[in-house]
Write a protein that holds these residues in place. Structure first.
Motif, PDB file in Angstrom:
ATOM      1  N   GLU A 166       0.837  -1.197   0.000  1.00 39.78           N
ATOM      2  CA  GLU A 166       0.000   0.000   0.000  1.00 39.78           C
ATOM      3  C   GLU A 166       0.875   1.252   0.000  1.00 39.78           C
ATOM      4  O   GLU A 166       0.584   2.234  -0.698  1.00 39.78           O
ATOM      5  CB  GLU A 166      -0.929  -0.001   1.217  1.00 39.78           C
ATOM      6  CG  GLU A 166      -1.986   1.081   1.169  1.00 39.78           C
ATOM      7  CD  GLU A 166      -3.095   0.864   2.164  1.00 39.78           C
ATOM      8  OE1 GLU A 166      -4.154   1.501   2.011  1.00 39.78           O
ATOM      9  OE2 GLU A 166      -2.916   0.058   3.105  1.00 39.78           O
ATOM     10  N   ASN A 167       1.952   1.211   0.758  1.00 40.13           N
ATOM     11  CA  ASN A 167       2.888   2.328   0.781  1.00 40.13           C
ATOM     12  C   ASN A 167       3.542   2.511  -0.591  1.00 40.13           C
ATOM     13  O   ASN A 167       3.769   3.644  -1.046  1.00 40.13           O
ATOM     14  CB  ASN A 167       3.955   2.093   1.845  1.00 40.13           C
ATOM     15  CG  ASN A 167       4.932   3.234   1.955  1.00 40.13           C
ATOM     16  OD1 ASN A 167       4.548   4.398   2.092  1.00 40.13           O
ATOM     17  ND2 ASN A 167       6.221   2.924   1.880  1.00 40.13           N
ATOM     18  N   LEU A 168       3.837   1.400  -1.259  1.00 40.78           N
ATOM     19  CA  LEU A 168       4.419   1.448  -2.605  1.00 40.78           C
ATOM     20  C   LEU A 168       3.504   2.211  -3.556  1.00 40.78           C
ATOM     21  O   LEU A 168       3.951   3.086  -4.303  1.00 40.78           O
ATOM     22  CB  LEU A 168       4.653   0.024  -3.118  1.00 40.78           C
ATOM     23  CG  LEU A 168       4.945  -0.107  -4.617  1.00 40.78           C
ATOM     24  CD1 LEU A 168       6.270   0.563  -4.957  1.00 40.78           C
ATOM     25  CD2 LEU A 168       4.947  -1.584  -5.029  1.00 40.78           C
ATOM     26  N   ILE A 169       2.224   1.889  -3.536  1.00 37.62           N
ATOM     27  CA  ILE A 169       1.270   2.551  -4.431  1.00 37.62           C
ATOM     28  C   ILE A 169       1.192   4.041  -4.122  1.00 37.62           C
ATOM     29  O   ILE A 169       1.209   4.882  -5.032  1.00 37.62           O
ATOM     30  CB  ILE A 169      -0.119   1.901  -4.305  1.00 37.62           C
ATOM     31  CG1 ILE A 169      -0.074   0.441  -4.773  1.00 37.62           C
ATOM     32  CG2 ILE A 169      -1.155   2.674  -5.128  1.00 37.62           C
ATOM     33  CD1 ILE A 169      -1.351  -0.329  -4.506  1.00 37.62           C
ATOM     34  N   ASP A 170       1.121   4.378  -2.843  1.00 34.76           N
ATOM     35  CA  ASP A 170       1.033   5.789  -2.454  1.00 34.76           C
ATOM     36  C   ASP A 170       2.265   6.568  -2.906  1.00 34.76           C
ATOM     37  O   ASP A 170       2.153   7.697  -3.415  1.00 34.76           O
ATOM     38  CB  ASP A 170       0.870   5.904  -0.938  1.00 34.76           C
ATOM     39  CG  ASP A 170      -0.490   5.422  -0.460  1.00 34.76           C
ATOM     40  OD1 ASP A 170      -1.418   5.351  -1.290  1.00 34.76           O
ATOM     41  OD2 ASP A 170      -0.618   5.121   0.754  1.00 34.76           O
ATOM     42  N   GLU A 171       3.447   5.974  -2.727  1.00 34.09           N
ATOM     43  CA  GLU A 171       4.677   6.655  -3.125  1.00 34.09           C
ATOM     44  C   GLU A 171       4.759   6.803  -4.643  1.00 34.09           C
ATOM     45  O   GLU A 171       5.218   7.835  -5.164  1.00 34.09           O
ATOM     46  CB  GLU A 171       5.897   5.880  -2.617  1.00 34.09           C
ATOM     47  CG  GLU A 171       6.064   5.901  -1.105  1.00 34.09           C
ATOM     48  CD  GLU A 171       6.354   7.289  -0.583  1.00 34.09           C
ATOM     49  OE1 GLU A 171       6.999   8.075  -1.317  1.00 34.09           O
ATOM     50  OE2 GLU A 171       5.950   7.597   0.556  1.00 34.09           O
ATOM     51  N   ALA A 172       4.318   5.781  -5.367  1.00 34.22           N
ATOM     52  CA  ALA A 172       4.343   5.834  -6.831  1.00 34.22           C
ATOM     53  C   ALA A 172       3.359   6.886  -7.355  1.00 34.22           C
ATOM     54  O   ALA A 172       3.660   7.600  -8.319  1.00 34.22           O
ATOM     55  CB  ALA A 172       4.013   4.463  -7.413  1.00 34.22           C
ATOM     56  N   LEU A 173       2.212   7.003  -6.712  1.00 34.28           N
ATOM     57  CA  LEU A 173       1.239   8.017  -7.115  1.00 34.28           C
ATOM     58  C   LEU A 173       1.759   9.424  -6.814  1.00 34.28           C
ATOM     59  O   LEU A 173       1.530  10.357  -7.588  1.00 34.28           O
ATOM     60  CB  LEU A 173      -0.099   7.777  -6.416  1.00 34.28           C
ATOM     61  CG  LEU A 173      -0.905   6.574  -6.910  1.00 34.28           C
ATOM     62  CD1 LEU A 173      -2.161   6.380  -6.060  1.00 34.28           C
ATOM     63  CD2 LEU A 173      -1.295   6.759  -8.375  1.00 34.28           C
ATOM     64  N   SER A 174       2.464   9.572  -5.703  1.00 34.62           N
ATOM     65  CA  SER A 174       3.070  10.871  -5.374  1.00 34.62           C
ATOM     66  C   SER A 174       4.111  11.240  -6.428  1.00 34.62           C
ATOM     67  O   SER A 174       4.182  12.402  -6.869  1.00 34.62           O
ATOM     68  CB  SER A 174       3.718  10.819  -3.987  1.00 34.62           C
ATOM     69  OG  SER A 174       2.758  10.631  -2.976  1.00 34.62           O
ATOM     70  N   ASP A 175       4.911  10.269  -6.826  1.00 37.25           N
ATOM     71  CA  ASP A 175       5.916  10.499  -7.857  1.00 37.25           C
ATOM     72  C   ASP A 175       5.252  10.883  -9.174  1.00 37.25           C
ATOM     73  O   ASP A 175       5.726  11.771  -9.888  1.00 37.25           O
ATOM     74  CB  ASP A 175       6.754   9.234  -8.033  1.00 37.25           C
ATOM     75  CG  ASP A 175       7.843   9.394  -9.081  1.00 37.25           C
ATOM     76  OD1 ASP A 175       8.834  10.087  -8.797  1.00 37.25           O
ATOM     77  OD2 ASP A 175       7.692   8.827 -10.182  1.00 37.25           O
ATOM     78  N   LEU A 176       4.151  10.232  -9.490  1.00 33.23           N
ATOM     79  CA  LEU A 176       3.402  10.524 -10.716  1.00 33.23           C
ATOM     80  C   LEU A 176       2.859  11.952 -10.689  1.00 33.23           C
ATOM     81  O   LEU A 176       2.923  12.681 -11.680  1.00 33.23           O
ATOM     82  CB  LEU A 176       2.261   9.521 -10.861  1.00 33.23           C
ATOM     83  CG  LEU A 176       1.384   9.631 -12.113  1.00 33.23           C
ATOM     84  CD1 LEU A 176       2.200   9.314 -13.355  1.00 33.23           C
ATOM     85  CD2 LEU A 176       0.198   8.683 -12.007  1.00 33.23           C
TER      86      LEU A 176
END
Length: 268
Positions: free
Chosen positions: A176-186
């Motif tokens: 879940e943290n991975l998805i949140d960080e990837a969305l922030s990067d996006l």
């Protein structure tokens, strides 16, 4: 060790039981009166929608032992009072509480108050094994589906490839943290493109972005560390949870390692 909350949600769905999840941390910052009012409201909802189950995630915040010194601000008395109110609220000794169950999760059962572990209070102790790579891929897809939007299309993500590339991510929280960080990067990339006068190009979450961001995340070898601490504490001479360590050993002997296959085992 991993996937406790997800299994609790699946259990209630399969059994067609109304599910009321709360986190112990949700009571942080509230006065005892405010916390008890919030708890009373949840109990009332559970009674009005029976059969039901209340999931108290991360119970350690409320049920830690005095010796563990868990938490900083709230007093032991505050937490113990709130926990007693909860246990009384789901006790089978009261007719209104029929068909209401309580599930509580923690990664550190050896830090719980011993009185909380009595069969008259919590009568079943369950060990939840860590997910396999295949199961982690399914968890990742489920989390992506929950966040589906114009920039998140789960069908375009190769979850199996992501998991194989990011073996250090061991549980649902990591994913879940991975998805949140990837969305922030996006989001940052989108904003930078706009500020630089770039074309209004629609960016969407991709497999490659998840892998790139995932490789930057620092995760401790949670399973190995947990196993070491669990063996020391659960297998201690006067531990009330020795039976739990026995179950963990049985899983290890049956499946080779904790990460081979998920498995749930209960206490006596």
């Amino acid at each position: 060790a991993c996937g406790k909350t997800l299994i609790a949600r699946a259990l209630s769905a399969e059994a067609e039981i109304n599910f009321f999840p709360i986190r112990a941390y949700d009571f942080a910052g509230l006065s005892l009166e405010e916390a008890e009012m919030k708890l009373a409201y949840i109990l009332q909802l559970a009674r009005e929608n029976k059969p039901s189950v209340i999931l108290l995630d991360e119970i350690l915040w409320l049920a830690h032992s005095k010796e563990s010194d868990y938490g900083e601000e709230e007093s032991y008395f505050y937490r113990a009072s709130l926990l007693n109110s909860l246990l009384d609220g789901v006790s089978g000794n009261y007719p209104l509480n029929g068909q209401i169950g309580l599930l509580a999760t923690t990664a550190f059962p050896w830090l719980l108050e011993s009185s909380f572990l009595l069969s008259s209070r919590i009568n079943k102790h369950i060990f939840v094994n860590g997910p396999s790579n295949e199961e982690k891929a399914e968890i990742l897809f489920t989390l992506l589906r929950e966040k589906a939007s114009q920039v998140v299309d789960p069908s375009r993500i190769d979850c199996t490839k992501v998991i194989k590339a990011l073996k250090h991510l061991s549980n649902g929280a990591d994913l879940e943290n991975l998805i949140d960080e990837a969305l922030s990067d996006l989001l940052i990339e989108t904003v930078v493109n706009m500020q630089n006068g770039g074309k209004d190009k629609k960016l969407i979450l991709s497999t490659d972005r998840l892998i790139r961001i995932g490789k930057t995340l620092k995760c401790i070898p949670a399973v190995d560390l947990w196993m070491s601490e669990a063996k020391t504490n659960l297998n201690a001479k006067h531990s009330p949870l020795k039976h739990l360590w026995t179950q963990i050993e049985e899983v290890q002997q049956g499946f080779g390692s904790l990460q081979t296959k998920s498995r749930v085992v209960g206490s006596k």
